[in-house]
Design an enzyme around this catalytic site. Structure first.
Site, PDB file in Angstrom:
ATOM      1  N   GLY A 172       2.826  45.013   7.383  1.00 61.06           N
ATOM      2  CA  GLY A 172       2.115  46.007   6.582  1.00 61.06           C
ATOM      3  C   GLY A 172       1.814  45.589   5.163  1.00 61.06           C
ATOM      4  N   ASP A 231      -1.420  -0.515   6.074  1.00 61.02           N
ATOM      5  CA  ASP A 231      -1.553   0.077   7.407  1.00 61.02           C
ATOM      6  C   ASP A 231      -2.944   0.593   7.722  1.00 61.02           C
ATOM      7  OD1 ASP A 231      -1.510   2.297   5.650  1.00 61.02           O
ATOM      8  OD2 ASP A 231      -0.759   3.583   7.250  1.00 61.02           O
ATOM      9  N   ALA A 258      -3.317  37.148   5.145  1.00 63.36           N
ATOM     10  CA  ALA A 258      -2.914  37.779   6.402  1.00 63.36           C
ATOM     11  C   ALA A 258      -2.083  39.020   6.098  1.00 63.36           C
ATOM     12  CB  ALA A 258      -2.130  36.800   7.266  1.00 63.36           C
ATOM     13  N   HIS A 316      -3.863  22.672  10.153  1.00 60.30           N
ATOM     14  CA  HIS A 316      -4.126  22.011   8.879  1.00 60.30           C
ATOM     15  C   HIS A 316      -2.881  21.231   8.459  1.00 60.30           C
ATOM     16  CE1 HIS A 316      -4.990  21.388   4.617  1.00 60.30           C
ATOM     17  NE2 HIS A 316      -6.248  21.707   4.885  1.00 60.30           N
ATOM     18  N   ASP A 325       0.868  -1.174   0.000  1.00 62.38           N
ATOM     19  CA  ASP A 325       0.000   0.000   0.000  1.00 62.38           C
ATOM     20  C   ASP A 325       0.909   1.229   0.000  1.00 62.38           C
ATOM     21  OD1 ASP A 325      -2.504   1.535   0.471  1.00 62.38           O
ATOM     22  OD2 ASP A 325      -1.516   1.988   2.373  1.00 62.38           O
ATOM     23  N   GLY A 342      -2.260  30.096  -1.209  1.00 60.04           N
ATOM     24  CA  GLY A 342      -3.326  29.177  -1.580  1.00 60.04           C
ATOM     25  C   GLY A 342      -3.176  28.631  -2.981  1.00 60.04           C
TER      26      GLY A 342
END
Length: 704
Positions: free
Chosen positions: A450, A573, A446, A415, A376, A456
């Protein structure tokens, strides 16, 4: 199984398992209804009883008294003391063998139990006759010592069998007992078994999803690793499917139940594991195959001895009977009974010292016959968690600037992708971010020093008019190779790309090379798309790839190869690997995986190191060699011992003491030969107390 809750499913499995255990109990001479653990405990108790009374028997017997000179207590007759002790040591402990021998003979089969009764029973009864009726030699100690050795071997065997899979019980416990559903406009809590198809189920953060269904409203991240083996939570939006027994990680949502009871993915996996377990017959131990011939040889030789000495030569009845019993006693299967269990005990012990756990005796034999190993992907050949595998900085930017900006935005996030970035940026200085905002399905934003930082996917860059420039093609290339690509901009200027993927385990390449060098074909099995699967396969040197495999189809891939006449090993697993692990000729579970995978497998690799597959196979080969050597010795011993016990060298004949010593010596040689296994040099396996040469991280070298 329709409409079953976990308790009902367990009851159904228990009823099925009872039939299997009853058949085993019938064969082994135990009471009906006993499970494997109870049978192993029963044999253990009988062994200790036989041993406890066997020690004073040996001390009081002529053999023992010649060395330690212990007189019988209270001035009692020695033969009466030996009779009482031997009766306590034999009558209760030998009972399962007596029952098993009766059942076998009634079925027309001569198994090991028949030989045990023939040896122990005739020796004991002859000694009882000598004590109370006709006088003569006694060998209570021989019968008791013989039974102690047999019980020890039987106990070791039963302990191995008692380690049979508890996978189905573990699977059943995954399903939550309760579910929240909407009925008559109100949210109520009901048993999972009462959820109806078409009902609306309400899920909150941290809840287990009770049954399969389709999202009606809301979004969330769902951890499906217990069923798919994939480490990253999956985004769920309206219209997406959710699977029962998976865990909701973030948002609140409602979904329509589409599959309940026996139709859920979990119930189907339970069914697959049951079917695979039922269709896989346990391998018969080599000693059992040899016992048929040994029983026949002992009976023929014993009867022939009596006929020759009593009717042909004309010796007394007592003399002829004494030699006949000596043949039966010297033919006792203590060496044969210990031949495989001792080798198995030493081999499995050596494996356990190195994190390789063999769960049953047949796995040791079957592992030597494998010609295909299926791995796997996620969590087995790979680490099972996302890692940064590539950094591509835009012109004018550096890798350090790229990581610093990304870490500033992701600080504090749990995440999996954020954690991968933070691990890679551990040595990079990051600034404090402000006004953090999660942009659902696209990324995050964010303010840092400044400036606005966007992190993303490509859609986020496009919506904010960020030009990727020359790196647009590189982004597509990385995505095509199966990587998750994170795009980063600062102050409206593109900074670069961070590629994240599930990284290969450090020893995976070495393991595959070692297996191929031994003529074993290596395949990879994964639910990932073909691009991701091919990337990992190229990295590791694997040619045979099964991609886009659904959880319920993994066992069928194993069956496909088995239908081609191949002996297949499966390494996995996850819960979804359990049916394939059970279906395979030998299942290897990575120790860092789920309890279900480890319970379904025949061999557990506790260090989660794929190279231990090589060590397990080599250890199996070495152990099987010792088993064969011990069996050949046991057979050779009987070929020599039978004629001597029958009196072919008359007037030299073997007395009971010599017969007992011969039995003990034969058993000792078998045990010593098995213990020599500890000195066998195996790749990746060290001997007790032996230093190991320096090796790459995660790779255990051969002994120096």
């Amino acid at each position: 199984m329709a409409g079953m809750n976990p308790a009902d499913m367990q009851a159904d499995h228990a009823a099925h398992g009872t039939k299997k255990n009853d058949a085993m109990a019938q064969e082994m001479g135990h009471g009906a209804g006993m499970d494997m653990q109870a049978m192993a405990l029963d044999i253990r108790n009988r062994f200790w009883i036989a041993l406890a009374f066997g020690v004073p028997i040996f001390a009081f017997s002529p053999m023992g008294m010649d060395f330690i000179k212990i007189p019988p207590p209270f001035g009692l007759r020695l033969d009466l003391v030996l009779f009482v002790l031997a009766s306590l040591a034999i009558l209760y402990p030998v009972w399962p063998f007596l029952v098993a021998a009766y059942r076998a003979l009634r079925s027309g089969v001569a198994n090991m139990a028949v030989l045990v009764i023939l040896s122990v029973g005739t020796g004991y009864l002859f000694s009882v006759g000598s004590t109370f009726f006709y006088g003569g030699q006694q060998f209570y100690e021989a019968s008791v010592i013989l039974l102690v050795f047999i019980l020890l071997g039987h106990w070791l065997e039963m302990r191995a069998r008692a380690g049979a899979s508890e996978a189905i019980r573990a699977l059943m416990n995954l399903a939550p007992p309760k579910a929240n559903v909407l009925r008559d406009g109100k949210e109520i809590e009901i048993p999972t078994a009462d959820v109806l198809s078409g009902e609306t189920v309400v899920i909150r953060p941290g809840n287990k999803i009770p049954v399969d269904g389709t999202v009606l409203e809301g979004t969330s991240l769902v951890d499906e690793s217990m069923l798919t083996g994939e480490s990253m939570p999956v985004d769920k939006n309206v219209g997406d499917a959710v699977i029962g027994a998976t865990i909701n990680k973030s948002g609140t949502f409602r979904y329509r139940a589409t599959k309940v009871g026996a139709d859920t993915a979990l119930a189907q996996i339970v069914k697959l594991v049951q079917e695979a377990q039922n269709s896989k017959a346990p391998a018969q131990l080599l000693a059992d195959r040899a016992s048929q011939w040994l029983v026949l040889a002992a009976v023929v030789m014993g009867l022939l001895t009596f006929v020759v000495w009593y009717w042909w030569v004309g010796q007394t009845l007592l003399f002829a009977l004494s030699l006949t019993i000596t043949v039966f006693v010297i033919a006792c299967p203590d060496a044969l009974g210990l031949a495989t269990p001792m080798a198995i005990m030493v081999g499995t012990g050596l494996g356990a010292m190195n994190g390789i756990l063999f769960k049953n005796a047949s796995a040791l034999e079957d592992a030597t016959k494998l010609n295909v190993i299926i791995f796997d992907k996620t969590g087995t050949l790979t680490m099972g968690q996302p890692e940064v595998v590539d950094l591509v900085a835009a012109p004018g930017a550096s890798d350090e600037q790229l990581l610093s900006a990304a870490a500033s935005v992701e600080a504090g996030s749990d995440h999996p992708l954020a954690q991968a970035i933070l691990r890679r940026a551990a040595d990079v200085k990051a600034s404090k971010s402000e006004a953090f905002r999660n942009i659902e399905g696209k990324g995050a934003q964010a303010e840092v020093d400044g400036q606005t930082i966007l992190l993303g996917n490509k859609q986020l860059m496009s919506e904010n008019k960020i030009d990727l420039g020359d790196l647009r093609a590189k982004s597509l290339e990385l995505q095509g190779a199966g990587r998750t690509v994170v795009h980063l901009s600062r102050g409206g200027k593109f900074l670069g790309l961070i590629a994240i993927a599930d990284a290969a385990r450090p020893t995976a390449v070495d393991a595959i090379k070692a297996l191929r060098a031994r003529g074993v074909e290596v395949a990879m099995l994964t639910g990932d798309n073909q691009g991701t699967a091919d990337r990992i396969a190229r990295t590791l040197g694997i040619d045979l790839v099964f991609a886009d495999v659904l959880p319920g189809d993994k066992a069928s891939k194993v069956r496909e190869l088995q239908k081609q006449g191949k002996k297949v090993g499966m390494v996995g697993d996850g819960v979804n690997d359990a049916p394939a692990l059970t279906q395979a000729d030998v299942g290897f579970a990575i120790g860092a995986g789920t309890d279900v995978a480890m319970e379904s497998a025949d061999i557990v690799l506790m260090k989660s190191d794929p190279f231990d597959v090589v060590g397990a196979i080599e250890l199996s080969q070495a152990t099987l060699r010792k088993m064969h050597q011990n069996l050949w010795w046991a057979v050779g011993y009987n070929l020599v011992a039978f004629p001597l016990a029958a009196g072919v060298l008359y007037p030299f004949v073997l007395g009971p003491s010599i017969a007992a010593l011969a039995m003990s010596g034969s058993s000792a040689l078998v045990a010593i030969n098995a213990l020599m296994l500890k000195r066998t040099k195996l790749t990746g396996i060290r001997r007790p107390g032996e230093a190991v040469a320096p090796a790459k991280p995660g790779f255990r070298s051969a002994p120096t």
